[in-house]
Design an enzyme around this catalytic site. Structure first.
Site, PDB file in Angstrom:
ATOM      1  N   LYS A 288       0.806  -1.389   0.043  1.00 52.95           N
ATOM      2  CA  LYS A 288       0.165  -0.057   0.099  1.00 52.95           C
ATOM      3  C   LYS A 288       0.845   1.311  -0.135  1.00 52.95           C
ATOM      4  O   LYS A 288       0.432   2.429  -0.513  1.00 52.95           O
ATOM      5  CB  LYS A 288      -0.962   0.198   1.202  1.00 52.95           C
ATOM      6  CG  LYS A 288      -2.088  -1.069   1.021  1.00 52.95           C
ATOM      7  CD  LYS A 288      -3.190  -0.837   2.087  1.00 52.95           C
ATOM      8  CE  LYS A 288      -4.352  -1.744   1.972  1.00 52.95           C
ATOM      9  NZ  LYS A 288      -5.143  -2.015   3.061  1.00 52.95           N
TER      10      LYS A 288
ATOM     11  N   LYS B 243      -6.068 -10.665  -6.090  1.00 56.01           N
ATOM     12  CA  LYS B 243      -7.303 -10.898  -5.207  1.00 56.01           C
ATOM     13  C   LYS B 243      -8.226  -9.807  -5.640  1.00 56.01           C
ATOM     14  O   LYS B 243      -7.892  -8.771  -5.975  1.00 56.01           O
ATOM     15  CB  LYS B 243      -6.757 -10.962  -3.876  1.00 56.01           C
ATOM     16  CG  LYS B 243      -6.509  -9.663  -3.070  1.00 56.01           C
ATOM     17  CD  LYS B 243      -6.459  -9.795  -1.638  1.00 56.01           C
ATOM     18  CE  LYS B 243      -6.116  -8.310  -1.309  1.00 56.01           C
ATOM     19  NZ  LYS B 243      -5.931  -8.166   0.154  1.00 56.01           N
TER      20      LYS B 243
ATOM     21  N   LYS C  99     -11.014  -4.032  -2.462  1.00 52.49           N
ATOM     22  CA  LYS C  99     -11.521  -2.846  -2.539  1.00 52.49           C
ATOM     23  C   LYS C  99     -10.901  -1.626  -3.468  1.00 52.49           C
ATOM     24  O   LYS C  99     -11.471  -0.855  -3.906  1.00 52.49           O
ATOM     25  CB  LYS C  99     -11.710  -2.279  -1.290  1.00 52.49           C
ATOM     26  CG  LYS C  99     -12.706  -2.930  -0.383  1.00 52.49           C
ATOM     27  CD  LYS C  99     -12.883  -2.581   0.984  1.00 52.49           C
ATOM     28  CE  LYS C  99     -13.615  -3.471   1.985  1.00 52.49           C
ATOM     29  NZ  LYS C  99     -13.266  -3.485   3.367  1.00 52.49           N
TER      30      LYS C  99
HETATM   31  P1  TYM Z   1     -10.785  -5.946   4.875  1.00 48.64           P
HETATM   32  O1  TYM Z   1     -11.961  -4.794   5.463  1.00 48.64           O
HETATM   33  O2  TYM Z   1      -9.910  -5.593   4.161  1.00 48.64           O
HETATM   34  O3  TYM Z   1     -11.584  -7.208   4.751  1.00 48.64           O
HETATM   35  C1  TYM Z   1     -12.658  -7.902   5.646  1.00 48.64           C
HETATM   36  C2  TYM Z   1     -12.620  -9.162   5.476  1.00 48.64           C
HETATM   37  O4  TYM Z   1     -12.677  -9.758   4.069  1.00 48.64           O
HETATM   38  C3  TYM Z   1     -11.375 -10.743   3.901  1.00 48.64           C
HETATM   39  N1  TYM Z   1     -11.176 -10.444   2.333  1.00 48.64           N
HETATM   40  C4  TYM Z   1     -11.242 -11.349   1.477  1.00 48.64           C
HETATM   41  N2  TYM Z   1     -11.635 -12.800   1.659  1.00 48.64           N
HETATM   42  C5  TYM Z   1     -11.649 -13.514   0.601  1.00 48.64           C
HETATM   43  N3  TYM Z   1     -11.249 -13.033  -0.550  1.00 48.64           N
HETATM   44  C6  TYM Z   1     -10.861 -11.918  -0.852  1.00 48.64           C
HETATM   45  N4  TYM Z   1     -10.551 -11.279  -2.259  1.00 48.64           N
HETATM   46  C7  TYM Z   1     -10.873 -11.114   0.014  1.00 48.64           C
HETATM   47  N5  TYM Z   1     -10.493  -9.565   0.179  1.00 48.64           N
HETATM   48  C8  TYM Z   1     -10.902  -9.457   1.845  1.00 48.64           C
HETATM   49  C9  TYM Z   1     -10.283 -10.371   4.600  1.00 48.64           C
HETATM   50  O5  TYM Z   1      -9.235 -11.257   4.867  1.00 48.64           O
HETATM   51  C10 TYM Z   1     -10.970  -9.948   6.037  1.00 48.64           C
HETATM   52  O6  TYM Z   1     -11.551 -10.857   6.683  1.00 48.64           O
HETATM   53  N6  TYM Z   1      -7.327  -5.641   8.659  1.00 48.64           N
HETATM   54  C11 TYM Z   1      -8.590  -6.147   8.383  1.00 48.64           C
HETATM   55  C12 TYM Z   1      -9.752  -5.636   9.335  1.00 48.64           C
HETATM   56  C13 TYM Z   1      -9.755  -5.832  10.473  1.00 48.64           C
HETATM   57  C14 TYM Z   1      -9.651  -7.057  11.257  1.00 48.64           C
HETATM   58  C15 TYM Z   1      -9.480  -6.567  12.860  1.00 48.64           C
HETATM   59  C16 TYM Z   1     -10.079  -8.337  11.003  1.00 48.64           C
HETATM   60  C17 TYM Z   1      -9.365  -4.996  11.579  1.00 48.64           C
HETATM   61  N7  TYM Z   1      -9.238  -5.415  12.853  1.00 48.64           N
HETATM   62  C18 TYM Z   1      -9.578  -7.779  13.730  1.00 48.64           C
HETATM   63  C19 TYM Z   1      -9.953  -9.289  11.890  1.00 48.64           C
HETATM   64  C20 TYM Z   1      -9.674  -9.155  13.552  1.00 48.64           C
HETATM   65  C21 TYM Z   1      -8.788  -5.649   7.049  1.00 48.64           C
HETATM   66  O7  TYM Z   1      -8.399  -4.697   6.338  1.00 48.64           O
HETATM   67  O8  TYM Z   1     -10.058  -6.512   6.255  1.00 48.64           O
END
Ligand code: TYM
Length: 323
Positions: free
Chosen positions: A110, A191, A194
Site C-alpha cells: 500500500k 485478489k 476494494k
Molecule cells: P478488510 O476490510 O480488507 O476485509 C474484511 C475481510 O474480508 C476478507 N477479504 C477476502 N476474503 C476472500 N477473498 C478476498 N478477495 C478478500 N478480500 C478481503 C479479509 O481477509 C477480511 O477477513 N485488517 C482487516 C480488518 C480488521 C480485522 C481486525 C480483521 C481490523 N481489525 C481484527 C480481523 C480481526 C481488513 O483490512 O479487512
C-alpha cells in the site's frame, strides 16, 4: 470459543469480503462472539469524513442483513470504543518492534510509490492486534490475506504475556474451506480488492442483479476449454468454481465434473451469487430506512462490547504499571 473479526468501511464491500469473511460470521456465531465495523482502520489512507460516517453505518447494516444476529453475537462499531481500542494499541506499540511492522507485506504494497504515507498505515497491524486481543478472541475468522497480521497478533500476545504476565489470549486465524481468497474476475491472478481501480472484475455486495450477471458473464477464463478445478493453471475457471461452491455449500472439484462448459459455469455462478446477495441487499435497504432502529442496535452493541472488555484492559494497565 470467542470469535472476533472486523471489516473496514473503506471502499465498497465486495464478494471477496462477503465469502471470505461475512458469510462465515453469519453461518456460525454464538453469544461470546464479536463482529466489528473497524472504522478507525479506514483513516490510514486519505478519506472523506462524511463518506466514512455513511459507509460505517452501511457496513453495520450489512453485517446484520447478512445474518449476524445482534441478539446473539455482539455487533459493534470500533470508534464507539475508541478509548479502549486506542489504549491497548499504545501499549502494544510498546511491545512490537519497528522491524516487525516494516516487514508487513500489506504495508509495503500500500505504501509503494505513495508520498506522505500516514504513520497510521504503518502501525495499523497493531490496532488490528489490539482489536483482537482487547476482546479475548480465541478464533479470528478472516480471508487468507489477513494471515500475516494474525501471526503478528499472536506474537504480540505471547510477548506481552511473557513480559508482564498471562493476561492476553493467543488467537488463531480461521479461514473458510473455499473462497478464502476470491480473485478479481477480470484479472484472476489478483485478489478481488476494494482498492483495485478497475471495478469490472469486482462484484459488490450491493450491486443490482443485472450488473452482477454482466460482471460474471464477462469473467476472464482461459483457452483450455475444459471445466477443471486447477487454481494454478486455470485460475479464472477455478475462481468461478470456488465462488459457486461457496454460495451453494458445494465442493469445487465435484461441481467441475457436473458442468460441461464455461458458459454454463458462468450462468450457474451468476445465478448463485445473485440469489445469495439478494436478501443482503434488501436487508441493508430496510435497515438504512429505519435510522432509529439502527442507532439503537449500534448503541446496544457498543454497550455489550465495552462491558465485555473492561476487565481485560484494566488487567493490562495494572500489569504494565499504569495502575
Ligand atoms: P478488510 O476490510 O480488507 O476485509 C474484511 C475481510 O474480508 C476478507 N477479504 C477476502 N476474503 C476472500 N477473498 C478476498 N478477495 C478478500 N478480500 C478481503 C479479509 O481477509 C477480511 O477477513 N485488517 C482487516 C480488518 C480488521 C480485522 C481486525 C480483521 C481490523 N481489525 C481484527 C480481523 C480481526 C481488513 O483490512 O479487512
Amino acid at each position: 470459543m470467542t470469535q472476533f473479526s472486523g471489516i473496514q468501511p473503506t471502499g465498497l464491500t465486495h464478494l471477496g469480503n462477503y465469502l471470505g469473511a461475512i458469510r462465515q460470521w453469519a453461518a456460525r456465531h454464538h453469544r461470546d462472539d464479536l463482529f466489528c465495523v473497524v472504522d478507525l482502520h479506514a483513516m490510514t489512507i486519505r478519506h472523506n469524513p462524511n463518506v466514512l460516517r455513511a459507509r460505517a453505518r452501511e457496513q453495520l447494516a450489512m453485517l446484520i442483513a447478512a445474518g449476524v444476529n445482534p441478539d446473539i453475537a455482539c455487533v459493534f462499531t470500533q470508534s464507539d470504543l475508541i478509548q479502549e481500542h486506542a489504549a491497548l494499541t499504545w501499549v502494544l506499540e510498546c511491545v512490537v518492534s519497528y522491524g516487525e511492522l516494516a516487514r508487513m507485506t500489506q504495508f509495503k504494497d500500500k505504501a509503494k510509490g505513495q508520498d506522505g504515507v500516514r504513520a497510521g498505515l504503518f502501525t495499523y497491524p497493531v490496532l488490528m492486534a489490539a482489536d483482537i486481543l482487547l476482546h479475548g478472541a480465541e478464533e479470528v475468522p478472516v480471508g487468507e490475506d489477513q494471515r500475516q497480521h494474525l501471526e503478528l497478533a499472536r506474537t504480540l500476545a505471547k510477548r506481552f504475556n511473557a513480559t508482564y504476565g498471562e493476561v492476553l489470549t493467543v488467537p488463531r486465524a480461521v479461514t473458510p474451506r473455499v473462497a478464502a481468497r476470491v480473485a478479481d474476475l477480470a484479472a484472476p491472478e489478483r485478489k478481488m480488492s476494494k482498492s483495485s481501480g478497475d471495478q469490472s472484475g469486482t462484484v459488490l455486495v450491493l450491486d443490482p442483479p443485472e450488473l452482477i450477471r454482466r460482471k460474471i458473464m464477462r469473467a476472464v477464463t482461459d483457452q483450455v476449454g475444459e471445466v477443471r478445478y486447477a487454481p494454478e493453471s486455470q485460475p479464472g475457471v477455478s475462481n468461478l468454481l470456488d465462488i459457486l461452491a461457496a454460495c451453494t455449500n458445494g465442493e469445487p472439484r465435484a461441481l467441475a465434473e457436473q458442468i460441461s462448459g464455461y458458459a454454463e459455469l458462468k450462468e450457474r455462478t451468476a445465478e448463485a451469487v445473485i440469489e445469495e446477495l439478494r436478501p443482503v441487499r434488501e436487508g441493508v435497504r430496510e435497515l438504512l430506512a429505519d435510522p432509529a432502529e439502527l442507532d439503537q442496535l449500534r448503541a446496544h452493541g457498543a454497550e455489550r462490547a465495552r462491558a465485555g472488555c473492561a476487565h481485560r484492559l484494566e488487567a493490562v494497565l495494572k500489569v504494565t504499571g499504569l495502575r
